[in-house]
Write a protein that holds these residues in place. Structure first.
Motif, PDB file in Angstrom:
ATOM      1  N   THR A   1       0.855  -1.187   0.000  1.00  0.00           N
ATOM      2  CA  THR A   1       0.000   0.000   0.000  1.00  0.00           C
ATOM      3  C   THR A   1       0.893   1.240   0.000  1.00  0.00           C
ATOM      4  O   THR A   1       2.125   1.137   0.180  1.00  0.00           O
ATOM      5  CB  THR A   1      -0.918   0.041   1.237  1.00  0.00           C
ATOM      6  N   ASP A   2       0.270   2.392  -0.175  1.00  0.00           N
ATOM      7  CA  ASP A   2       1.019   3.663  -0.190  1.00  0.00           C
ATOM      8  C   ASP A   2       1.883   3.829   1.065  1.00  0.00           C
ATOM      9  O   ASP A   2       2.971   4.397   0.998  1.00  0.00           O
ATOM     10  CB  ASP A   2       0.050   4.848  -0.250  1.00  0.00           C
ATOM     11  N   THR A   3       1.383   3.345   2.207  1.00  0.00           N
ATOM     12  CA  THR A   3       2.112   3.541   3.465  1.00  0.00           C
ATOM     13  C   THR A   3       3.379   2.685   3.550  1.00  0.00           C
ATOM     14  O   THR A   3       4.208   2.900   4.429  1.00  0.00           O
ATOM     15  CB  THR A   3       1.213   3.246   4.679  1.00  0.00           C
ATOM     16  N   ASP A   4       3.544   1.727   2.620  1.00  0.00           N
ATOM     17  CA  ASP A   4       4.726   0.863   2.614  1.00  0.00           C
ATOM     18  C   ASP A   4       5.888   1.426   1.804  1.00  0.00           C
ATOM     19  O   ASP A   4       6.985   0.870   1.826  1.00  0.00           O
ATOM     20  CB  ASP A   4       4.380  -0.509   2.009  1.00  0.00           C
ATOM     21  N   VAL A   5       5.654   2.489   1.056  1.00  0.00           N
ATOM     22  CA  VAL A   5       6.639   2.952   0.073  1.00  0.00           C
ATOM     23  C   VAL A   5       8.025   3.153   0.679  1.00  0.00           C
ATOM     24  O   VAL A   5       9.015   2.627   0.168  1.00  0.00           O
ATOM     25  CB  VAL A   5       6.150   4.229  -0.651  1.00  0.00           C
ATOM     26  N   ASP A   6       8.130   3.907   1.764  1.00  0.00           N
ATOM     27  CA  ASP A   6       9.456   4.198   2.338  1.00  0.00           C
ATOM     28  C   ASP A   6      10.173   2.932   2.793  1.00  0.00           C
ATOM     29  O   ASP A   6      11.369   2.758   2.542  1.00  0.00           O
ATOM     30  CB  ASP A   6       9.344   5.193   3.498  1.00  0.00           C
TER      31      ASP A   6
ATOM     32  N   LEU B   1       5.802   3.598  -5.945  1.00  0.00           N
ATOM     33  CA  LEU B   1       4.401   3.999  -5.940  1.00  0.00           C
ATOM     34  C   LEU B   1       3.741   3.711  -7.292  1.00  0.00           C
ATOM     35  O   LEU B   1       2.577   3.291  -7.353  1.00  0.00           O
ATOM     36  CB  LEU B   1       4.271   5.479  -5.582  1.00  0.00           C
TER      37      LEU B   1
ATOM     38  N   THR C   1       4.294  -7.979  -1.015  1.00  0.00           N
ATOM     39  CA  THR C   1       5.097  -7.588   0.148  1.00  0.00           C
ATOM     40  C   THR C   1       5.063  -8.730   1.155  1.00  0.00           C
ATOM     41  O   THR C   1       4.011  -9.314   1.403  1.00  0.00           O
ATOM     42  CB  THR C   1       4.518  -6.296   0.749  1.00  0.00           C
TER      43      THR C   1
END
Length: 182
Positions: free
Chosen positions: A14-19, A56, A68
Motif C-alpha cells: 500500500t502507499d504507506t509501505d513505500v518508504d 508507488l 510484500t
C-alpha cells in the motif's frame, strides 16, 4: 512448510509501505549494506536502485502488484508481479540482506509464481537480469528459469536505474513455464 516460510505474511503493498520498500530494495542491491547478502550490485552500479515514485507507480498500476512479505510485522522481502497478456513479469525482487541464503527467496518466488498463475491464469513468468550477474542467473536457473539470449540495452544515462561502473551492462530475458495448479 519449511523454516524459511515460518511466520511469513504475504500481501499487496500500500502507499504507506513505500518508504520501507525503497529502503529494503536499496539495502539488497546498493551500498555497503547490500554486501551482507549475495545479491548486491554494488560492484557494478552506484546510485539508486529505485525511488519512492517508482515504487508507488508499481503499487498504483492496474496491471501490477507489489507483493510484500512480512515477518514479525517487518517487511523482509518484496517482488513486483505485472500481468502482460499470456505471461507475468517478475521484477523488483528484494530480500533483506541479513536474511539471504536461508531459503526465503525461494519461498517468495514460489508464492509469486502461484499467485500469478492463479490470479491471471498465465502460463509463463518472465524477468530481465543484468547479463553479467552470473551468480544470480544461476540461482534463477536452479528455480527453473532459462536463459533466452535475448538482450535489451541497459539505460545508460538514466540515473533512476543507477550509475554504471562498467560499459558492458545489458539485460537478458529469462523465462519459466508455469505448470497449472493441480
Amino acid at each position: 512448510m519449511d523454516n524459511a516460510a515460518a511466520g511469513l505474511t504475504f500481501r499487496d503493498a500500500t502507499d504507506t509501505d513505500v518508504d520501507a520498500l525503497v529502503a529494503l530494495i536499496e539495502s539488497a542491491y546498493r551500498g555497503d549494506s547490500s554486501r551482507a547478502g549475495w545479491t548486491t550490485e554494488a560492484d557494478i552500479l552506484d546510485g539508486q536502485r529505485t525511488d519512492p515514485e517508482g515504487v508507488l507507480e508499481v503499487i498504483k498500476s492496474p496491471d501490477s502488484r507489489l507483493l510484500t512479505v512480512e515477518q514479525n510485522g517487518r517487511i523482509v522481502a518484496c517482488c513486483q508481479l505485472e500481468h502482460r497478456g499470456d505471461h507475468a513479469y517478475f521484477g523488483m525482487f528484494a530480500v533483506s540482506p541479513t536474511l539471504q541464503g536461508a531459503g526465503l527467496g525461494k519461498v517468495v518466488m514460489r508464492e509469486a509464481e502461484r499467485q500469478a498463475r492463479e490470479t491471471w491464469g498465465v502460463t509463463e513468468m518472465r524477468m530481465t537480469v543484468i547479463s553479467v550477474r552470473d551468480d544470480l542467473i544461476a540461482w534463477y536457473e536452479r528455480r527453473g528459469y532459462r536463459r533466452t539470449g535475448k538482450m535489451s540495452p541497459f539505460p545508460y544515462g538514466d540515473e533512476r536505474f543507477g550509475i554504471p561502473q562498467r560499459d558492458d551492462l545489458r539485460f537478458e530475458l529469462l523465462v519459466k513455464k508455469l505448470t497449472p495448479t493441480p
